[in-house]
Scaffold this motif. Structure first.
Motif, PDB file in Angstrom:
ATOM      1  N   LYS A 169       1.143  -1.242   0.023  1.00  0.00           N
ATOM      2  CA  LYS A 169      -0.257  -0.045   0.190  1.00  0.00           C
ATOM      3  C   LYS A 169       1.003   0.851   0.140  1.00  0.00           C
ATOM      4  N   LEU A 172       2.314   1.641  -3.507  1.00  0.00           N
ATOM      5  CA  LEU A 172       0.901   1.998  -4.845  1.00  0.00           C
ATOM      6  C   LEU A 172       1.012   4.020  -4.033  1.00  0.00           C
ATOM      7  N   GLU A 173       0.752   4.389  -2.920  1.00  0.00           N
ATOM      8  CA  GLU A 173       0.463   5.265  -2.123  1.00  0.00           C
ATOM      9  C   GLU A 173       2.005   6.552  -3.130  1.00  0.00           C
ATOM     10  N   LEU A 176       4.035   4.786  -6.866  1.00  0.00           N
ATOM     11  CA  LEU A 176       2.801   4.677  -7.590  1.00  0.00           C
ATOM     12  C   LEU A 176       1.647   5.265  -7.918  1.00  0.00           C
ATOM     13  N   THR A 178      -0.816   5.117  -7.198  1.00  0.00           N
ATOM     14  CA  THR A 178      -2.786   4.443  -7.663  1.00  0.00           C
ATOM     15  C   THR A 178      -2.611   3.851  -6.596  1.00  0.00           C
ATOM     16  N   PRO A 180      -4.836   2.125  -3.780  1.00  0.00           N
ATOM     17  CA  PRO A 180      -5.664   0.788  -3.567  1.00  0.00           C
ATOM     18  C   PRO A 180      -7.275   1.369  -2.807  1.00  0.00           C
ATOM     19  N   PRO A 222      -2.895  -6.095  -6.384  1.00  0.00           N
ATOM     20  CA  PRO A 222      -2.337  -4.632  -6.377  1.00  0.00           C
ATOM     21  C   PRO A 222      -1.104  -4.566  -5.571  1.00  0.00           C
ATOM     22  N   MET A 223      -1.523  -5.459  -4.357  1.00  0.00           N
ATOM     23  CA  MET A 223      -0.898  -4.312  -3.127  1.00  0.00           C
ATOM     24  C   MET A 223       0.696  -6.022  -2.699  1.00  0.00           C
TER      25      MET A 223
END
Length: 336
Positions: A169, A172-173, A176, A178, A180, A222-223
Motif C-alpha cells: 500500500k 502504491l501511494e 506509483l 495509485t 488502493p 495489486p498490493m
C-alpha cells in the motif's frame, strides 16, 4: 510579495529574506530568469534543509519512526539510539540528493547510504566505526535506494511481524500514485493467528488464507506482490532468509503478469515505471508547495513538470523549478 512568501515557505519553511523581498517589491520576481536564479540560490542555502525535514518526512512517512514500538520480547536489541539512527539515515540520504542536485531516480537506485557504526551493525555492513554518520557504498543490490532503509521498512510493518499489505500500500501511494481502494466495511482485515502449539505459519501463508474471500482478493492483488518482494526484510529492516522455520519467499506476480523477485527485482520494476514514479513525486512536491490537495485539473501541470524534468535526467532542481513555474504554484484558486 505573495509569490515571494509562497516560494520561501516552500523551500525554507520560513519568511522571505531581504533579497527575495527586494525583488518582489520591485516587481522583478516574475521574470523567469530572476525567478530561476532565486530558486537555485535558495536551494543552495542551508535553510533548504527544512525541505528535507518537512517534505521528505511527509512524503515518505518516516516521521512515524518516532512512534513505532517494536515488540521488545521479539526485538530486545531495539533502542532509542537505533530509532534515531534509522531516521537520520533517511534524512541524510534525501538531503544529499537535494543538495547535490542528483537525479530523483537515485531514490530507487542509489548504491550508497549514510551510516554510523550502530546502524551498520544493524544492517550487517562491516568496517564502519564510530558514532559519526558517513557515506557508505553498498555492495548489496538488495539494500540500494530508499527501499533498503530500515526507517521505511519499520513504519510499514507491525510491531511483531512484517506486513506485505502495508508495504505494498505504501508503494502504491507514495511511489506509483495509485492508492488502493479502502477495504469493504464488512470485511475482517485481520490475519488469523496461529493456534497455541500449532506449527508456525508465515505471513504469506496467512495472507493466502485471507485472500480466499473474493472481496479481499481483488484489493490485495495489486498490493501484496509489491510487499512480498520486501519480505526478506524483517520488521526492523534487517535482512533475513528464514521465517517461521522456512526459507523466505520474496516472489510475487502482479495482476498484469509481471513477476517480481526480491528487492532487486522490485527495484528494476519501479525503474521501468520511472515516469509514473516521477509523476507521483511531482504531485507530492506540488501538494507540499501549495498546501492543498492535487486535483484532476492539476494533471496537465504535473505532467509538464515531469516532461521538463526528464530533459535534465529528473534532477532535483528541475522538479523544484517545474513546480515553481507551474500555474498551480503561481496562481491562487478563486476564493481561497
Amino acid at each position: 510579495l505573495d509569490l515571494a512568501s509562497r516560494l520561501s515557505f516552500f523551500l525554507w519553511s520560513s519568511i522571505p529574506d531581504d533579497e527575495l523581498l527586494d525583488l518582489a517589491e520591485r516587481g522583478r520576481l516574475r521574470d523567469p530568469v530572476v525567478l530561476e536564479r532565486q530558486v537555485r540560490r535558495m536551494l543552495a542555502d542551508a535553510r533548504s534543509v527544512a525541505l528535507v525535514n518537512n517534505f521528505a518526512n511527509q512524503w515518505l512517512v518516516v516521521r512515524n519512526v518516532r512512534t513505532v514500538a517494536p515488540d521488545q520480547d521479539l526485538f530486545p536489541e531495539f533502542n532509542e539510539n537505533l530509532r534515531e539512527a534509522l531516521q537520520h539515515e533517511t534524512e541524510l540520504f534525501v538531503q544529499h540528493v537535494i543538495r547535490e542536485d542528483r537525479s530523483a531516480l537515485e531514490f530507487l537506485t542509489a548504491d550508497y547510504t549514510f551510516l554510523n557504526e550502530r546502524l551498520a551493525r544493524h544492517y550487517e555492513i562491516p568496517k564502519v566505526y564510530g558514532s559519526q554518520f558517513r557515506r557508505v557504498s553498498l555492495a548489496d543490490t538488495n539494500r540500494r535506494g530508499l527501499l533498503g532503509h530500515g526507517s521505511i521498512l519499520m513504519v510499514t510493518a507491525y510491531p511483531d511481524r512484517t506486513s506485505p499489505v502495508l508495504r505494498g500500500k505504501w508503494l502504491l501511494e507514495n511511489f506509483l500514485g495509485t492508492p488502493p481502494p479502502p477495504p469493504p466495511p464488512d470485511v475482517d482485515t485481520s490475519l488469523r493467528e496461529d493456534p497455541v502449539g500449532a506449527r508456525p505459519t508465515t505471513v504469506r501463508e496467512r495472507l493466502e488464507q485471507h485472500r480466499r474471500n473474493p472481496a479481499c482478493a481483488s484489493c490485495h492483488a495489486p498490493m501484496d506482490p509489491l510487499g512480498f518482494a520486501l519480505e526478506n526484510f524483517d520488521p526492523l529492516g534487517r535482512w533475513r532468509t528464514v521465517e517461521a522455520g522456512r526459507p523466505v519467499d520474496a516472489s510475487g506476480r502482479l495482476p498484469n503478469g509481471t513477476q517480481l523477485d526480491g528487492p532487486a527485482g522490485l527495484q528494476q520494476f519501479l525503474l521501468a515505471q520511472r515516469e509514473q514514479f516521477v509523476t507521483t513525486l511531482a504531485e507530492k512536491l506540488l501538494m507540499y508547495a501549495t498546501g492543498r490537495k492535487v486535483d484532476a485539473y492539476d494533471g496537465a501541470a504535473v505532467r509538464q513538470i515531469r516532461r521538463d524534468a526528464a530533459v535534465q535526467d529528473y534532477r532535483w532542481s528541475s522538479l523544484v523549478l517545474g513546480v515553481v513555474k507551474s500555474v498551480p504554484f503561481q496562481m491562487r484558486i478563486s476564493g481561497s
